[in-house]
Structures are given as structure tokens and as C-alpha cells.
Scaffold this active site. Structure first.
Site: not given
Ligand code: CMC
Length: 431
Positions: A307, A365
Site C-alpha cells: 500500500h 483487498d
Molecule cells: N508484490 C510484489 N512486490 C511489490 C508489491 C506486490 N504486491 N507491491 C509493491 N512491490 C514492490 C515494488 O516492486 C517496488 O519494489 P522495488 O522498490 O524493489 O522496485 C516496491 O515494492 C514499491 O512498490 P511501488 O509500486 O513503487 O509502490 P506504490 O506505493 O507506488 O504502490 C501499490 C502501491 C498498492 C499500487 C502496490 O503495492 C501494488 O501494486 N500492490 C498490488 C495491488 C493491490 O493490492 N492494490 C490494492 C491497494 S489497497 C486498495 C486501494 O486502496 O485501492
């Protein structure tokens, strides 16, 4: 006493003082609105990693401590003691309602649940296999063509009526999207049922068979609606605010919010989690998928994990996990092998160095889809459930923004990386 400020030093050594703004709780913020005027430079923050895009008094999150409060009330207390409509009232009007105010609000919402009969034609225009979220985006956007009498955004009463209409009609619109997809006749709302039970009946009754919502299921759904009702400046809420900042009507703004919510990184994650769990299939495959999630050359992510704001735990996930146990105990339709698989995946991921160091924890989720499945809600309706609940937050933010005399059109700037000026080359002179 001198006001606190941050000092910005420019390459030529000149400095600029940026005032620090204090919220009621949470991190301080320094005000960069004068930066361009005084330095000729923009600030750069793609994805709003460190930018407060507005002032708001609706929801507070402390991502490090795993705190979520609506209007100051901890989510745990609201989940335990409140109802979705009471929470919607709280988000809209800032205070918990008195018994009389709640009864009146329930009456108003209950009496705005019908949708214009012509909308049935609109639904028929969609292909039978349209994703319900696609239908939702279209139908909600079209509401401005049906409810002209509440479109003056400068009139507080119009704004309020539109907010009531949106909260009230969203379950009806959602259920119709599902019925259209299923090829079944639409079921009209019933005013003697509460918000959640009415929605379940519109989903599952048919003209030839009544549907009595199971009280455990209705309570679980109401709780999920409370947990999803608001989450401060998330992608879809920010989309609603940005759309609304131009003066667009509320139905168009909420339709934009639904479109943003649909993405798998946001509300679409609940559907993606179940797809992922179905694909993993068995506890023996968990290690393989964890390895894939860690592999940077593989686009696979563990859906329902991570998140932007919560870095230690998502309080909503903790509550939902408990509800999963209740639902599993009380509902024969609950899929316990799926829950066991989810628990195993969580257990392994939480011990894994990659997930620990990246601060990746189950989010809201990760478990919500398991409950939806137990309630017989089909997978392509999961994000629609989120949209019904989040409508309360979207309209509260939209009302807050429009009601703020300082609000202006949202217009971010950019770091331009394209070609500098060049002369047009006639077609016959291009190499
Ligand atoms: N599985 C594997 N690696 C992950 C994941 C994951 N679910 N989420 C983040 N990472 C890694 C990502 O690869 C990155 O690694 P590195 O720094 O080594 O390159 C690091 O963690 C930071 O990720 P980010 O994408 O830059 O983080 P963000 O804050 O931009 O994204 C997120 C947050 C929720 C979009 C992301 O964690 C994600 O895609 N999660 C899976 C989708 C999900 O469950 N979304 C629902 C969010 S809660 C409901 C809502 O509020 O909508």
C-alpha cells in the site's frame, strides 16, 4: 512568535522561505505554492509521493502506525458499532447523527433508490457480456442527463440532493449492471429493507423467487461497506476532486472516480486477488508464486499486498481477516480452502525478507474477495462493491472541495522532455 518555515536555497545562493502549515494531527506540510512565482522552477513529484493536494477534514491515516479514522473516529470503533449509512452521514456532515437525524437520513436515502425508468434502455444498449464496472461508468455518467434539477454546483442544496441521489442509487445501478450481465430482469428497490439488505435482494431475487438476505451476510457486507467508505486522497477520490475542480457536475465526477477505481492497482485488486488465489490453486504452489512476485523480470505482483500509505499494517485488513473467520463459521457457502490458502500465502510472505524489507503487508483487498465469494457475489462485481461504498467518500470530498471558497481548478505542471522548437518539414522534403 515567528512562523515556522523551510528555507529553500537556490543554485545562486539566494534563499526562499516556505511557510510550514500545521494540520490538526499528522505530518506538517510546507507550502510550495509560491515557488514557481519566486524561483521560476516547478516542484517535481510524480504520483504525489510527498504532496498534499488539498486541505481536508474528512479522513485521517497514519500509515506507519496503521491508523485510519473517519472524522476522528477510529475505523475499529465504527466497524464494531456503526452502520454504513451512519458512516455515510458522518462523512457528509462531519458529525455522528442523532437518532432522529439518522432515521431521517435513512428515509431520504431509502426514497431516492429508484432510477429513471428510461435508464433500462441505456442498460440494454450494452453488450450482454459487458463488465459491470464498464456499465457503471456509463450509467453513472449518464445520470446528469436525467437529474437536471440538482446540477447547480453553486447551490448547496443541489449539491446535497445530488449526494443523496448518488449514495441511494448506486446499489440499484450496481444490481442492474449485474442483472444485465446475467440476462435477468431488473429487480426494483424496496423501501422497507435497509441499505445492504435491499442491495442483496436487488442482486439475488428474481420475479419468480423472493430472496431473504442472510443476516450474517448482510452484516458482513455492511461492514465491508464501512471499511471501504473513504480513504482520504486515494487515486479515485483525487480523480473525483480533479474532475470536480473544473466545475463538472457530480454525476460526471463520480463516473470518473469509478473509472479510476477499476484499475488493478486500486479497487480492481479485490478481483485480481481471487484470480490469483484461483491460479495458485494449492498451498504447495505458494513458494513458486512468492518467488515470481520477487522476480523483477516478472510483472507478477502479489495482489492484495502493499500500500502506498500503510507500511506496517492496513487496519482494514486486520478487521476483514476476523470477519472471514465469522463468515466461514456461519455460512455454508464459504470457501474455506480458499481462506486457508490466503492465510498460508500471508504467513509465508510475512516471513520473507523481500516482503519485510519492502514493507509489504496484506491490504484491505486481500481478504475482502473471500467474503464476497461467500456471499455469492460474482467476481466481476467485487470492484462494484467497492464503488458502492466509496461513493460516500467521493461525494463527501466533492462537497468539501466545492464548499471551500479557496478551491481552484486542479492544474498540475510538468517536466517537459520532448523536442525543443523545430520547423515544420513539408511532406515531400522528409527523408
Ligand atoms: N508484490 C510484489 N512486490 C511489490 C508489491 C506486490 N504486491 N507491491 C509493491 N512491490 C514492490 C515494488 O516492486 C517496488 O519494489 P522495488 O522498490 O524493489 O522496485 C516496491 O515494492 C514499491 O512498490 P511501488 O509500486 O513503487 O509502490 P506504490 O506505493 O507506488 O504502490 C501499490 C502501491 C498498492 C499500487 C502496490 O503495492 C501494488 O501494486 N500492490 C498490488 C495491488 C493491490 O493490492 N492494490 C490494492 C491497494 S489497497 C486498495 C486501494 O486502496 O485501492
Amino acid at each position: 512568535m515567528e512562523k515556522e518555515h523551510v528555507t529553500l536555497t537556490q543554485p545562486d545562493g539566494t534563499t526562499l522561505e516556505l511557510p510550514i502549515l500545521e494540520g490538526s494531527v499528522g505530518p506538517k506540510t510546507f507550502d510550495v505554492t509560491s515557488v514557481y512565482k519566486k524561483t521560476g522552477m516547478f516542484t517535481f513529484d510524480p504520483g504525489f509521493m510527498a504532496t498534499a493536494s488539498c486541505r481536508s477534514a474528512i479522513t485521517f491515516i497514519d500509515g506507519e502506525k496503521g491508523i485510519l479514522r473517519y472524522r476522528g473516529y477510529p475505523i475499529e470503533q465504527l466497524a464494531e458499532q456503526s452502520s454504513f449509512l451512519e458512516v455515510a452521514y458522518l462523512l457528509l456532515y462531519s458529525e455522528l447523527p442523532s437518532a432522529e437525524q439518522l432515521t431521517e437520513f435513512e428515509y431520504i436515502i431509502g426514497h431516492h433508490t429508484m432510477i429513471n425508468e428510461s435508464l433500462q434502455m441505456f442498460y440494454r444498449g450494452f453488450r450482454y457480456d459487458a463488465h459491470p464496472m464498464a456499465t457503471m461508468v456509463g450509467v453513472v455518467g449518464s445520470l446528469s442527463a436525467f437529474y437536471h434539477d440538482s446540477l447547480d454546483i453553486h447551490d448547496a442544496r443541489h449539491r446535497e440532493i445530488s449526494a443523496h441521489r448518488l449514495i441511494a442509487k448506486m446499489p440499484t445501478i450496481a444490481a442492474c449492471s449485474y442483472k444485465r450481465h446475467k440476462g435477468e430482469p431488473f429487480i426494483y428497490p424496496r423501501n422497507d429493507l435497509n441499505y445492504t439488505a435491499n442491495f442483496m435482494r436487488m442482486m439475488f431475487a428474481t420475479p419468480c423467487e423472493e430472496f431473504e438476505p442472510d443476516p450474517v451476510a448482510a452484516k458482513a457486507l455492511d461492514l465491508l461497506f464501512i471499511l471501504h467508505a473513504d480513504h482520504e486522497q486515494n487515486a479515485s477520490t483525487s480523480t473525483v476532486r480533479i474532475a470536480g475542480s473544473s466545475g463538472a457536475n457530480p454525476f460526471a465526477c463520480i463516473s470518473a472516480g469509478i473509472a479510476s477505481l477499476w484499475g488493478p492497482a486500486h479497487g480492481g485488486a479485490n478481483e485480481a486477488v481471487l484470480n490469483m488465489l484461483d491460479e495458485i490453486g494449492d498451498v504447495s504452489n505458494v513458494d513458486k508464486y512468492i518467488a515470481r512476485a520477487k522476480d523483477k523480470s516478472d510483472p507478477f505482483r502479489l495482489m492484495g499486498f502493499g500500500h502506498r500509505v500503510y507500511k506496517n499494517n492496513d487496519p482494514r485488513a486486520t478487521i476483514i481477516r476476523k470477519v472471514c473467520y465469522d463468515v466461514l463459521e456461519n455460512m455454508p457457502t464459504a470457501d474455506s480452502p480458499l481462506f486457508e490458502l490466503a492465510l498460508k500465502l500471508e504467513e509465508i510472505a510475512l516471513k520473507d525478507e523481500y516482503f519485510i524489507s519492502h514493507k509489504l503487508y496484506p491490504n484491505v483487498d486481500f481478504y475482502s474477495g473471500i467474503i464476497y465469494r461467500a456471499l455469492n457475489i460474482p467476481m466481476n462485481m467485487f470492484t462494484v462493491m467497492f464503488a458502492i461504498a466509496r461513493t460516500a467518500g467521493w461525494v463527501a470530498h466533492w462537497m468539501e472541495m466545492i464548499g471551500d471558497p479557496d478551491h481552484r481548478i486542479a492544474r498540475p505542471r510538468q517536466l517537459y522532455l520532448g523536442a525543443a522548437e523545430r520547423a515544420y518539414v513539408p511532406l515531400d522534403k522528409r527523408g
